[in-house]
Design a protein around this motif. Structure first.
Motif, PDB file in Angstrom:
ATOM      1  N   ALA A  54       8.474  -2.515 -15.829  1.00  0.00           N
ATOM      2  CA  ALA A  54       8.940  -1.228 -16.733  1.00  0.00           C
ATOM      3  C   ALA A  54       9.276  -0.163 -15.748  1.00  0.00           C
ATOM      4  CB  ALA A  54       7.717  -1.344 -17.404  1.00  0.00           C
ATOM      5  N   LEU A  55       8.554  -0.074 -14.874  1.00  0.00           N
ATOM      6  CA  LEU A  55       8.679   1.267 -14.057  1.00  0.00           C
ATOM      7  C   LEU A  55      10.099   1.265 -12.935  1.00  0.00           C
ATOM      8  CD1 LEU A  55       7.356   4.207 -13.382  1.00  0.00           C
ATOM      9  CD2 LEU A  55       6.220   2.785 -11.629  1.00  0.00           C
ATOM     10  N   SER A  56       9.950   0.073 -12.654  1.00  0.00           N
ATOM     11  CA  SER A  56      11.470  -0.381 -11.806  1.00  0.00           C
ATOM     12  C   SER A  56      12.540  -0.099 -12.647  1.00  0.00           C
ATOM     13  CB  SER A  56      11.430  -1.801 -11.331  1.00  0.00           C
ATOM     14  OG  SER A  56      12.455  -2.127 -10.711  1.00  0.00           O
ATOM     15  N   TRP A  57      12.459  -0.599 -13.979  1.00  0.00           N
ATOM     16  CA  TRP A  57      13.655  -0.286 -14.930  1.00  0.00           C
ATOM     17  C   TRP A  57      13.726   1.202 -15.400  1.00  0.00           C
ATOM     18  CZ3 TRP A  57      13.907   1.699 -19.543  1.00  0.00           C
ATOM     19  CH2 TRP A  57      15.351   1.533 -20.253  1.00  0.00           C
ATOM     20  N   LEU A  58      12.609   1.994 -15.545  1.00  0.00           N
ATOM     21  CA  LEU A  58      12.641   3.149 -15.740  1.00  0.00           C
ATOM     22  C   LEU A  58      13.277   4.125 -14.627  1.00  0.00           C
ATOM     23  CD1 LEU A  58      11.959   5.178 -17.872  1.00  0.00           C
ATOM     24  CD2 LEU A  58       9.721   5.503 -16.926  1.00  0.00           C
ATOM     25  N   ARG A  59      13.046   3.805 -13.288  1.00  0.00           N
ATOM     26  CA  ARG A  59      13.723   4.469 -12.287  1.00  0.00           C
ATOM     27  C   ARG A  59      14.965   4.213 -12.116  1.00  0.00           C
ATOM     28  NH1 ARG A  59      10.261   8.853 -11.613  1.00  0.00           N
ATOM     29  NH2 ARG A  59      12.077   9.746 -10.463  1.00  0.00           N
ATOM     30  N   GLY A  60      15.524   2.764 -12.581  1.00  0.00           N
ATOM     31  CA  GLY A  60      16.838   2.449 -12.234  1.00  0.00           C
ATOM     32  C   GLY A  60      17.838   3.448 -13.179  1.00  0.00           C
ATOM     33  N   ARG A 105       0.880  -0.995  -0.087  1.00  0.00           N
ATOM     34  CA  ARG A 105       0.090  -0.258  -0.166  1.00  0.00           C
ATOM     35  C   ARG A 105       1.067   1.336   0.104  1.00  0.00           C
ATOM     36  NH1 ARG A 105      -4.185   0.721  -1.870  1.00  0.00           N
ATOM     37  NH2 ARG A 105      -3.335   2.532  -2.886  1.00  0.00           N
ATOM     38  N   ALA A 106       1.829   1.249   0.639  1.00  0.00           N
ATOM     39  CA  ALA A 106       2.891   2.432   0.984  1.00  0.00           C
ATOM     40  C   ALA A 106       3.440   2.522  -0.411  1.00  0.00           C
ATOM     41  CB  ALA A 106       3.878   2.024   1.904  1.00  0.00           C
ATOM     42  N   LEU A 107       4.030   1.581  -1.247  1.00  0.00           N
ATOM     43  CA  LEU A 107       4.656   1.700  -2.267  1.00  0.00           C
ATOM     44  C   LEU A 107       3.531   2.148  -3.496  1.00  0.00           C
ATOM     45  CD1 LEU A 107       6.610  -1.587  -2.317  1.00  0.00           C
ATOM     46  CD2 LEU A 107       7.628   1.001  -2.605  1.00  0.00           C
ATOM     47  N   ARG A 108       2.442   1.707  -3.387  1.00  0.00           N
ATOM     48  CA  ARG A 108       1.407   2.216  -4.583  1.00  0.00           C
ATOM     49  C   ARG A 108       0.901   3.692  -4.037  1.00  0.00           C
ATOM     50  NH1 ARG A 108      -1.550  -0.197  -8.041  1.00  0.00           N
ATOM     51  NH2 ARG A 108      -3.573   0.584  -7.305  1.00  0.00           N
ATOM     52  N   MET A 150      12.771   3.398  -5.152  1.00  0.00           N
ATOM     53  CA  MET A 150      11.803   3.234  -6.181  1.00  0.00           C
ATOM     54  C   MET A 150      12.146   2.036  -6.987  1.00  0.00           C
ATOM     55  SD  MET A 150      10.102   6.709  -7.295  1.00  0.00           S
ATOM     56  CE  MET A 150      11.801   7.918  -7.315  1.00  0.00           C
ATOM     57  N   THR A 151      13.227   1.857  -7.425  1.00  0.00           N
ATOM     58  CA  THR A 151      13.747   0.839  -8.546  1.00  0.00           C
ATOM     59  C   THR A 151      13.517  -0.540  -7.603  1.00  0.00           C
ATOM     60  OG1 THR A 151      15.411   1.795  -9.319  1.00  0.00           O
ATOM     61  CG2 THR A 151      15.605  -0.267  -9.482  1.00  0.00           C
ATOM     62  N   LEU A 152      13.936  -0.628  -6.404  1.00  0.00           N
ATOM     63  CA  LEU A 152      13.765  -1.938  -5.361  1.00  0.00           C
ATOM     64  C   LEU A 152      12.404  -2.176  -5.037  1.00  0.00           C
ATOM     65  CD1 LEU A 152      16.832  -1.383  -3.266  1.00  0.00           C
ATOM     66  CD2 LEU A 152      16.752  -3.007  -5.226  1.00  0.00           C
ATOM     67  N   GLY A 153      11.356  -0.804  -4.806  1.00  0.00           N
ATOM     68  CA  GLY A 153      10.122  -1.068  -4.309  1.00  0.00           C
ATOM     69  C   GLY A 153       9.178  -1.483  -5.515  1.00  0.00           C
ATOM     70  N   LEU A 179      18.939   8.463  -4.339  1.00  0.00           N
ATOM     71  CA  LEU A 179      18.696   7.476  -3.475  1.00  0.00           C
ATOM     72  C   LEU A 179      17.065   6.949  -3.283  1.00  0.00           C
ATOM     73  CD1 LEU A 179      20.673   8.627  -0.013  1.00  0.00           C
ATOM     74  CD2 LEU A 179      21.020   6.676  -1.487  1.00  0.00           C
ATOM     75  N   GLY A 180      16.347   8.135  -3.623  1.00  0.00           N
ATOM     76  CA  GLY A 180      14.788   7.950  -3.997  1.00  0.00           C
ATOM     77  C   GLY A 180      14.510   6.830  -5.117  1.00  0.00           C
ATOM     78  N   ASN A 181      15.558   7.154  -6.232  1.00  0.00           N
ATOM     79  CA  ASN A 181      15.261   6.409  -7.482  1.00  0.00           C
ATOM     80  C   ASN A 181      15.876   5.179  -7.223  1.00  0.00           C
ATOM     81  OD1 ASN A 181      14.104   8.002  -9.844  1.00  0.00           O
ATOM     82  ND2 ASN A 181      16.066   9.320  -9.442  1.00  0.00           N
TER      83      ASN A 181
END
Length: 129
Positions: free
Chosen positions: A77-83, A5-8, A117-120, A112-114
């Motif tokens: 895809a979003l994880s990769w994009l933030r990476g 929920r926190a990640l969403r 997000m990549t991990l989350g 660090l935020g990115n």
């Protein structure tokens, strides 16, 4: 509140953030740079920053798609994009035009935020696989 929920919720907030950043870069680049702690930009610096507007709007769209569809492939895809953004703000922090106290640290924090997000978002993708 669960991690999912926190990640969403965080992802939903990133839709607004990237939308504001992208629109600001396109429509008011000098003012947006000022908010980020940047000095008055040169003409070419302002236009290079404006060039990033569509990139951030694409990020907003990717966050929205993942939020709405909530499918593993969209979160991957979003994880990769933030990476792809892990070090971009850290590199940018080297610019001597960032003179406001804390501006450089803020750019490092963005890196660090990115990473988070990549991990989350990768975690969300795995939980849907």
């Amino acid at each position: 509140m669960t991690l999912e929920r926190a990640l969403r919720d965080f992802n939903r907030n990133m839709i607004a953030f990237d939308l504001a950043l992208g629109a600001g870069a396109l429509l008011a680049p000098t003012a947006t740079l000022r908010v980020l702690g940047h000095d008055e930009p040169s003409d070419d610096g302002r236009e290079l920053f404006r060039r990033c507007g569509p990139v951030w709007l694409t990020f907003a769209a990717a966050h929205l798609v993942a939020y709405r569809r909530n499918r593993a492939k969209d979160w991957w895809a979003l994880s990769w994009l933030r990476g792809t953004e892990l070090l971009t703000d850290v590199v940018w922090s080297r610019s001597p035009a960032f003179s406001r106290p804390g501006a450089r640290a803020g750019l490092w924090f963005a890196g660090l935020g990115n990473l988070a997000m990549t991990l989350g978002f990768g975690y969300l993708a795995r939980s849907r696989s």
